[in-house]
Enzyme design. Structure first.
Site, mmCIF file in Angstrom:
data_model
loop_
_atom_site.group_PDB
_atom_site.id
_atom_site.type_symbol
_atom_site.label_atom_id
_atom_site.label_comp_id
_atom_site.label_asym_id
_atom_site.label_seq_id
_atom_site.Cartn_x
_atom_site.Cartn_y
_atom_site.Cartn_z
ATOM 1 N N TYR A 94 -1.336 53.578 72.526
ATOM 2 C CA TYR A 94 -1.648 52.619 71.472
ATOM 3 C C TYR A 94 -0.590 52.748 70.382
ATOM 4 O O TYR A 94 -0.202 53.855 70.001
ATOM 5 C CB TYR A 94 -3.028 52.902 70.858
ATOM 6 N N GLU A 118 -2.513 48.037 73.452
ATOM 7 C CA GLU A 118 -3.317 46.977 72.843
ATOM 8 C C GLU A 118 -2.772 45.575 73.048
ATOM 9 O O GLU A 118 -3.467 44.595 72.736
ATOM 10 C CB GLU A 118 -3.520 47.233 71.342
ATOM 11 N N LEU A 240 -9.638 40.245 65.460
ATOM 12 C CA LEU A 240 -8.400 40.697 66.095
ATOM 13 C C LEU A 240 -7.472 39.517 66.341
ATOM 14 O O LEU A 240 -7.888 38.502 66.898
ATOM 15 C CB LEU A 240 -8.706 41.387 67.432
ATOM 16 N N VAL A 267 -13.368 47.804 61.462
ATOM 17 C CA VAL A 267 -12.834 48.204 62.761
ATOM 18 C C VAL A 267 -11.422 47.644 62.963
ATOM 19 O O VAL A 267 -10.676 48.120 63.818
ATOM 20 C CB VAL A 267 -13.773 47.750 63.899
ATOM 21 N N ALA A 299 -9.227 54.825 61.460
ATOM 22 C CA ALA A 299 -8.342 54.071 62.357
ATOM 23 C C ALA A 299 -8.469 54.470 63.821
ATOM 24 O O ALA A 299 -7.971 53.758 64.692
ATOM 25 C CB ALA A 299 -6.887 54.234 61.901
#
Length: 372
Positions: A94, A118, A240, A267, A299
């Site tokens: 990530y 991601e 997101l 989040v 995080a």
């Protein structure tokens, strides 16, 4: 290929890039795996389990980085780690670069090939390597939010599900993707009063069919967000934009107008956060207070349940690790357009458009960067 697995050094990060089961699959195919001593200690796995799976044990991260063709991690490299990367080396982990210019510059300077979990995609347009951690983070968001609402934690002293004759807490979830849906499952299961706000009507329709009168839904507009957030007990930010910075949906003025003792769980903090008052925190010191409102902005939320999350992450990442190891980075990336979508930095150039735009850096089309 030689694959290196360093011990995670981000504060309170207990997950590990490869479990012994994943190591066994790699060594069975003729690859070498080098694991830093105690890399699996956080999930109760000792060095001997890795040796049994065919790995060699290294005594330091410096040895791992120096000897490995590919580094497999969980969280983004810390400053001491990206200084160990070298040109031509593969980093698979990530990254969340849109909110981390320091790391981006470190990766650019290293010359390494950095592939971000991601932003890897799939045939359905999903994010298969983000999804398992997003599911866990969503479930944790409700869990930690409920804890923060407790009086000893500084909250208003409200039980999510209320009690006979006492109204339940009002939970507002911003976003109905993987994080939001899992947060909803937990909140509804705990009998909270849940409102889900999302920018796409079809997803809201789906959720309404599933949950019926147990939840309320609203299309994402400034007015809908403001009216629901102001009287919420718990707000979960679950938005997101793949690879890009998260939009700031809850303003400082909204936070100031909320009831003291209410809770915000962001989040989206990996991508900069979706509350204007958010800043990253750690599991060592997870919360802070702004205008009487508790903020939880850790995080690496799944890191607090490492045995569950490391297993789930390896289930998702192993096929891609095998592909990179078997074919090498260039061939694997050219052959697999979904893996190519994960390429964020290659030989000093940013190769993901959303990352480049968020950081104000020049962008190089990934196939062109690879010379394909």
């Amino acid at each position: 290929m030689r694959i290196g697995v360093p011990k995670e050094i981000k504060i309170h990060e207990y997950r590990v890039g490869l479990t012994p089961e994943s190591v066994r699959e790699l060594t069975r195919r003729g690859h070498e795996v080098l694991v830093e001593t105690n890399a699996g200690a956080g999930i109760g796995i000792g060095d001997e389990a890795y040796r049994t799976a065919g790995a060699a044990i290294a005594q330091s991260a410096a040895e791992i980085f120096a000897k490995s063709d590919m580094i497999v991690k969980v969280k983004e490299p810390q400053p001491s780690e990206f200084k160990l990367l070298r040109e031509g080396q593969i980093l698979f982990t990530y990254l969340h670069l849109a909110a981390d210019p320091n790391q981006a510059n470190g990766l650019i300077d290293s010359g390494a090939t950095a592939i971000a979990y991601e932003t890897v995609t799939d045939e359905a347009g999903g994010l298969p390597l983000l999804a398992p951690m997003s599911a866990i983070a969503g479930r944790l968001a409700t869990q930690v939010g409920a804890h923060c609402l407790e009086k000893p934690s500084g909250g208003a002293g409200i039980l999510l599900g209320g009690a006979p004759g006492v109204a339940p807490a009002k939970v507002v979830i911003l976003g109905a993707g993987t994080v939001g849906t899992n947060a909803l499952q937990m909140a509804a299961g705990l009998l909270a009063h849940v409102t889900v706000i999302n920018k796409g009507q079809p997803r809201l329709t789906e959720l309404k069919k599933i949950y019926g009168p147990r939840i309320e839904t609203a299309l994402s507009t400034r007015g809908a967000i403001e009216s629901n957030v102001l009287d919420a007990d718990l707000v979960i930010g679950a938005v997101l934009v793949p690879g890009a910075s998260a939009p700031k949906l809850v303003t400082r003025e909204m936070v100031r107008a909320m009831r003291p003792g209410s809770v915000l769980v962001d989040v989206a903090i990996d991508q900069g956060g979706c509350f204007e008052t958010s800043r990253p925190t750690t599991h060592a010191d997870p919360t802070f207070v702004v205008d009487g409102i508790i903020h939880y902005c850790v995080a690496n939320m799944p890191g607090i349940v490492p045995r569950t999350s490391a297993a789930a992450l390896n289930n998702a990442t192993l096929p891609y690790v095998l592909e990179l190891a078997d074919l090498g980075a260039s061939k694997a990336l050219v052959r697999n357009r979904h893996l190519l979508a994960g390429l964020n930095v290659h030989r000093g150039r940013v190769t993901h458009a959303a990352v480049a735009e968020s950081l104000g850096l020049s962008y190089r089309e990934p196939l062109a960067a690879l010379g394909a």
